[in-house]
Scaffold this active site. Structure first.
Site, short mmCIF file in Angstrom:
data_model
loop_
_atom_site.label_atom_id
_atom_site.label_comp_id
_atom_site.label_asym_id
_atom_site.label_seq_id
_atom_site.Cartn_x
_atom_site.Cartn_y
_atom_site.Cartn_z
N HIS A 79 67.95 -102.34 -28.87
CA HIS A 79 67.36 -101.47 -27.85
C HIS A 79 68.52 -100.88 -27.04
CE1 HIS A 79 63.74 -100.20 -25.78
NE2 HIS A 79 64.21 -100.59 -24.62
N LYS B 73 58.77 -93.06 -23.85
CA LYS B 73 59.90 -92.89 -22.92
C LYS B 73 61.17 -92.96 -23.75
CE LYS B 73 61.83 -96.12 -19.49
NZ LYS B 73 61.60 -96.68 -18.14
N LYS C 22 65.39 -93.29 -23.82
CA LYS C 22 66.52 -93.78 -23.03
C LYS C 22 67.74 -92.97 -23.41
CE LYS C 22 65.63 -97.52 -20.96
NZ LYS C 22 65.26 -97.52 -19.53
N ASP D 188 64.50 -91.49 -19.41
CA ASP D 188 65.17 -92.35 -18.44
C ASP D 188 66.68 -92.28 -18.66
OD1 ASP D 188 65.89 -94.25 -16.59
OD2 ASP D 188 64.74 -95.90 -17.48
N GLU E 71 63.46 -89.89 -15.14
CA GLU E 71 63.62 -91.16 -14.42
C GLU E 71 65.09 -91.43 -14.09
OE1 GLU E 71 61.52 -94.33 -16.38
OE2 GLU E 71 62.65 -95.89 -15.37
N ASP F 219 63.75 -95.16 -10.00
CA ASP F 219 63.58 -96.51 -10.55
C ASP F 219 64.57 -97.46 -9.86
OD1 ASP F 219 63.16 -98.82 -11.93
OD2 ASP F 219 63.86 -98.13 -13.87
N LYS G 48 58.62 -102.48 -9.91
CA LYS G 48 58.93 -103.63 -10.78
C LYS G 48 58.96 -104.87 -9.92
CE LYS G 48 61.75 -101.03 -14.05
NZ LYS G 48 63.09 -100.72 -14.56
N GLU H 214 54.71 -99.22 -18.33
CA GLU H 214 55.56 -99.44 -19.51
C GLU H 214 55.61 -100.95 -19.81
OE1 GLU H 214 59.41 -97.89 -18.27
OE2 GLU H 214 59.74 -99.62 -16.96
#
Ligand code: MUC
Ligand code: MG
Length: 373
Positions: A22, A167, A169, A198, A224, A249, A273, A327
């Site tokens: 990831h 989303k 990255k 993001d 984001e 964020d 979060k 998410e």
């Protein structure tokens, strides 16, 4: 209610492999590390919590090893022997004696709420005022590091109905390369599928101005955290300048960050979060600030496993203004789980467990299998 004391707290570091690498701007994850908290009370009730971050110390100020040490060395002596019944009193005691350490506080507060919910026979969302919905929309993050693999992954999830929003990255590569990657994926999934991006703080304000112009033209739905989290004024300038919504964020960490950002218009959406804010109750305070300021909300993840994801879902389910969904896909990024009852995902949503408490039970054989030796 009769007196109930906190007897002990056990912390275990668990490492679970991810289904694929990831890629984020600051780290590439090949596994996820969680600190699992078990809080034992004198009435025989056990509360569960989870302290999880992303990529060691590359995302937040707290590491898994440090979070375990903080709980074992500083939190346990403060809470041992105290009444387990008032979560607010216990969290205020922690705030008085322990500065910062929001990820740790979130895990402890989760365990306290789980225990109290089990004691009263209600869900954590009931303790927080009640759920407005029993399901939550869940997007998926495409971050394999390879454009065509990402498109294939998205098409698979669109076809089987698991997700309808993605989303991306970016921020690891030259902005031109990253933007070409986004444009290719947007084309690959088609105009009806929502795509958000993001940047995880990777751009300067001037690069962001150029980059977001191109992303906006490509039809991206949400941007984001494009710039460093401390640049609140810059985030406000970008929010004012662009038509595409800008989401805070990393900048929108604590309740006080949310207040400062709301005052200057830093972001038209806040990513909530539980780890950043120091717990579920603070999420409701941040949501109230956002609601008062007309800022939209999004249910974010620290890529937690099932315990942290369910804790987040329990509080997000109480927020009526979660315009951008969530998410909360963390458990789906992992090859295995350490709970008996996994979260049910499908049709673009997750189902919130019925409780009592979080509604999650540890599988101790699985914990043993994945615990750090
Ligand atoms: C972040 O900054 O949003 C959330 C989803 C994902 O893939 O990474 C996290 C972190
Ligand atoms: Mg983010």
């Amino acid at each position: 209610m009769r007196e109930v004391q906190i007897e002990s707290i056990e912390t275990t570091i668990v490492d679970l492999p991810t289904i694929r690498p990831h890629h984020l701007s600051m780290a590439v994850m090949r596994n996820q590390t969680m600190v699992i908290v078990r809080l034992f009370c004198s009435d025989g009730i056990e509360g569960l919590g989870e302290a999880t971050t992303i990529g060691g110390l590359s995302y937040g100020d707290e590491s898994p090893e440090g979070m375990k040490l903080t709980i074992d060395t500083y939190v346990l002596p403060l809470l041992q022997g105290k009444s387990a019944l008032s979560v607010n009193a216990l969290m205020s005691l922690l705030d008085h004696h322990i500065k910062g350490n929001y990820f740790v506080k979130s895990a402890i507060e989760t365990a306290l709420l789980d225990a109290q919910g089990k004691r009263l026979g209600v869900t954590v969302s009931d303790l927080l005022g009640g759920a407005v919905s029993r399901t939550l929309p869940v997007l998926w993050t495409l971050a394999s590091g390879d454009t065509s693999k990402d498109i294939q992954e998205a098409q698979e999830f669109i076809a089987n109905g698991r997700h309808n929003t993605f989303k991306l990255k970016i921020g690891r590569n030259d902005p031109k390369v990253d933007i070409a990657h986004v444009v290719a994926i947007k084309k690959g999934v088609g105009p009806d599928i929502k795509v958000t991006v993001d940047i995880n703080q990777a751009w300067s304000e001037s690069v962001a101005k150029q980059g977001i112009t191109l992303l906006q033209d490509a039809g991206i739905d949400l941007i984001e955290q494009p710039i460093v989290k401390t640049n609140f004024d810059g985030l406000a300038r970008l929010t004012q300048y662009f038509r595409v919504p800008i989401m805070a964020d990393e900048a929108a960490g604590t309740v006080s960050d949310a207040f400062k950002l709301a005052k200057i218009g830093g972001g038209s959406v806040f990513a909530l979060k539980i780890a950043k804010s120091g717990g579920l109750i603070n999420i409701q305070k941040q949501a109230a600030i956002a609601q008062g300021a007309g800022i939209s909300l999004y249910g974010g993840t620290m890529l937690e496993g099932t315990i942290g994801t369910v804790a987040s879902a329990q509080v997000f389910s109480t927020i009526p203004t979660l315009d951008w969904g969530t998410e909360l896909f963390g458990p789906l990024l992992l090859t295995d789980d350490i709970v008996k009852n996994r979260i049910s995902y499908g049709n673009g949503v997750l189902e919130i467990p019925e409780g009592p408490g979080l509604g999650v039970e540890l599988d101790m054989n699985q914990v043993e299998k994945y615990k750090r030796k």
